[in-house]
Design an enzyme around this catalytic site. Structure first.
Site, PDB file in Angstrom:
ATOM      1  N   SER A 132       0.204  -4.884  12.542  1.00  0.00           N
ATOM      2  CA  SER A 132       0.354  -3.425  12.500  1.00  0.00           C
ATOM      3  C   SER A 132       1.819  -3.006  12.416  1.00  0.00           C
ATOM      4  O   SER A 132       2.513  -3.350  11.469  1.00  0.00           O
ATOM      5  CB  SER A 132      -0.348  -2.815  13.716  1.00  0.00           C
ATOM      6  OG  SER A 132      -0.453  -1.428  13.615  1.00  0.00           O
ATOM      7  N   ASP A 165       2.023   3.024   8.789  1.00  0.00           N
ATOM      8  CA  ASP A 165       2.563   1.847   9.459  1.00  0.00           C
ATOM      9  C   ASP A 165       2.193   0.602   8.663  1.00  0.00           C
ATOM     10  O   ASP A 165       1.621   0.692   7.578  1.00  0.00           O
ATOM     11  CB  ASP A 165       2.085   1.763  10.915  1.00  0.00           C
ATOM     12  CG  ASP A 165       0.593   1.488  11.031  1.00  0.00           C
ATOM     13  OD1 ASP A 165      -0.133   1.757  10.059  1.00  0.00           O
ATOM     14  OD2 ASP A 165       0.160   1.008  12.096  1.00  0.00           O
ATOM     15  N   ASP A 203       0.002  -1.764   8.673  1.00  0.00           N
ATOM     16  CA  ASP A 203      -1.359  -2.070   8.212  1.00  0.00           C
ATOM     17  C   ASP A 203      -2.144  -0.831   7.820  1.00  0.00           C
ATOM     18  O   ASP A 203      -3.340  -0.910   7.537  1.00  0.00           O
ATOM     19  CB  ASP A 203      -2.127  -2.878   9.264  1.00  0.00           C
ATOM     20  CG  ASP A 203      -2.485  -2.059  10.497  1.00  0.00           C
ATOM     21  OD1 ASP A 203      -1.754  -1.097  10.800  1.00  0.00           O
ATOM     22  OD2 ASP A 203      -3.483  -2.390  11.165  1.00  0.00           O
ATOM     23  N   ASP A 238      -3.120   1.934   9.453  1.00  0.00           N
ATOM     24  CA  ASP A 238      -4.086   2.653  10.290  1.00  0.00           C
ATOM     25  C   ASP A 238      -3.456   3.823  11.042  1.00  0.00           C
ATOM     26  O   ASP A 238      -4.134   4.513  11.801  1.00  0.00           O
ATOM     27  CB  ASP A 238      -4.822   1.707  11.252  1.00  0.00           C
ATOM     28  CG  ASP A 238      -3.927   1.076  12.305  1.00  0.00           C
ATOM     29  OD1 ASP A 238      -2.697   1.288  12.263  1.00  0.00           O
ATOM     30  OD2 ASP A 238      -4.458   0.360  13.176  1.00  0.00           O
TER      31      ASP A 238
END
Length: 450
Positions: A102, A242, A244, A246
């Site tokens: 992430s 961000d 990843d 999400d």
């Protein structure tokens, strides 16, 4: 039993803590647990990753583990975490796996699982996998010969996901100029394609991943560069994702950073107006700003607080059949469309509200007055007993009395580090900092490291 899973899958320094050997076992045991739970002899598994240099190494090991249990694996390549969640559900897979840490630095990586319903695994399922990890070579099926399944590439899955996101709004974005920051991560190619396809005029930063620059002074945890770019290009607003994909943090046309609370308020207000907000409720965490709750109250919208962590937000949303929730950090869940925080989805929905309202983002967000906030982290010997410390509670009570209802205190242990986090919101910056420091000093005095 060793605890491998945190609040967002298994994470660690790639090739040191999260090794290829561990990735193989996670694939093998995770594949077995999910196949067993779904009653599938040959489970279909989708695997995606972000742009970290360690991703391909871990992907190879993970897929080998999955194949060793008889899984049919489809590689999605670089895609966002919510893209994996959506495609797992849409394509009838038994399991989805995302390789990402992430918003963490490039040295870290992680592995998170999604069940057939697109939701993250339950605690019981994670514990079942951890039990197998603790055993020395547990006796699990090993297909041989023609029972071993080919794995395949399904890179067009990303396009399927983007087409779905595009279908969630009824307007195009022609006439809007949007600056996008992909954090040099999963959305670096996805975001420009999606918003360009919706006919927005786009500028980009943080969309040139090289395997090493993910989240490096860019993305939702570093929106300052995006703010500069929005002003420089005279964009209508900016969107920062961000690593990843999400999370989403926005920037208005004046260069002001618009956090998850404000984004939820703007979208939630529109949903409420259109009678689309289930039970007139938005789910947030205890970290949401006091101004968020006051703004919701003014609009006749109810709120429900959970512990910090998007998994707790999702749990509460599922329990109450609520369709909007999220965190100040930018994890925003729109349950009508996806089962997890989705930065691209949130960005599309926010852009649609701006387009349909004809108002600038600064005006829409200004209806929520943020209280100044001060956050201090204190290193302690035992973070779990802060809520029982009478001396700390006494100082907190004194501060509460002095604030006279115009502020909020939150003192809690960190979920991942030996820290106590002291957060104070007050009517002025000076008061927020002064009160937070007073409480932090007491925590340090009674519980801090020497």
């Amino acid at each position: 039993m060793v605890k491998y899973f945190g609040t967002d899958g298994v994470r660690g320094i790639a090739n040191k803590e999260l090794t290829p050997e561990l990735a193989f076992k996670l694939g093998r045991y995770g594949g077995y647990v999910l196949a067993h739970n779904e009653g599938a002899d040959r489970p279909k598994v989708l695997v995606g990753r972000d742009t970290r240099v360690s991703g391909e190494m871990l992907e190879s090991a993970l897929i080998s583990g999955l194949a060793s249990i008889g899984a049919e694996v489809m590689r999605l390549g670089v895609i966002s975490t919510p893209g994996v969640a959506y495609l797992t559900r849409e394509m009838g897979a038994e399991l989805g796996v995302m390789i990402s840490a992430s918003h963490n630095p490039v040295a870290d990586n992680g592995i998170k699982f999604f069940g057939a319903d697109g939701f993250k695994l339950s605690d019981a399922q994670e514990e079942e996998i951890e039990t197998l990890l603790d055993q020395d070579n547990p006796d699990l099926p090993r297909p041989v010969g023609t029972d071993i399944v080919h794995f395949s590439d399904y890179f067009e899955g990303a396009q399927k996901y983007l087409s779905y996101l595009k279908s969630t709004i009824d307007v195009n974005l022609e006439g809007l100029k949007i600056t996008l920051d992909g954090a040099n991560g999963s959305t670096s190619a996805l975001a420009p394609f999606l918003f360009g396809d919706l006919e927005a005029d786009t500028e980009t930063i943080g969309c040139s991943p090289d395997g090493y620059n993910i989240n490096d002074n860019c993305g939702s945890t570093h929106p300052e560069l995006l703010a500069e770019k929005v002003l420089e290009t005279e964009s209508d607003f900016g969107l920062a994702f961000d690593g990843d994909g999400d999370r989403l943090i926005a920037v208005d046309e004046k260069g002001n950073i618009i956090d998850g609370d404000q984004i939820m308020f703007v979208i939630g207000q529109e949903m409420h107006k259109n009678q689309e907000l289930n039970n007139d409720m938005i789910v947030s965490t205890v970290m949401s700003n006091l101004g968020f709750y006051k703004a919701l109250e003014n609009e006749g919208i109810k709120s429900n607080k959970t512990k910090v962590g998007d998994r707790y937000v999702v749990e509460e949303m599922r329990k109450g059949n609520y369709n909007l929730g999220g965190e100040q950090s930018g994890h925003i869940v729109m349950m009508d469309y996806n089962t997890t925080g989705d930065g691209l989805l949130t960005g599309v929905q926010l852009a649609a509200v701006i387009k349909m309202s004809g108002k600038p983002l600064s005006e829409l967000a200004a209806q929520m007055k943020k209280y100044p906030q001060s956050l201090i982290n204190v290193k302690v010997t035992d973070k779990h007993h802060v809520e029982d410390n009478e001396d700390v509670k006494k100082v907190m009570d004194e501060v509460e009395t002095e604030m006279n209802g115009e502020g909020r205190i939150l003192v809690r242990p960190s979920g991942t580090e030996p820290l106590v986090r002291v957060m104070v919101e007050a009517s002025t910056d000076e008061d927020a900092q002064r009160f937070a420091q007073r409480i932090a000093d007491e925590v340090q005095s009674k519980m801090g490291l020497e």
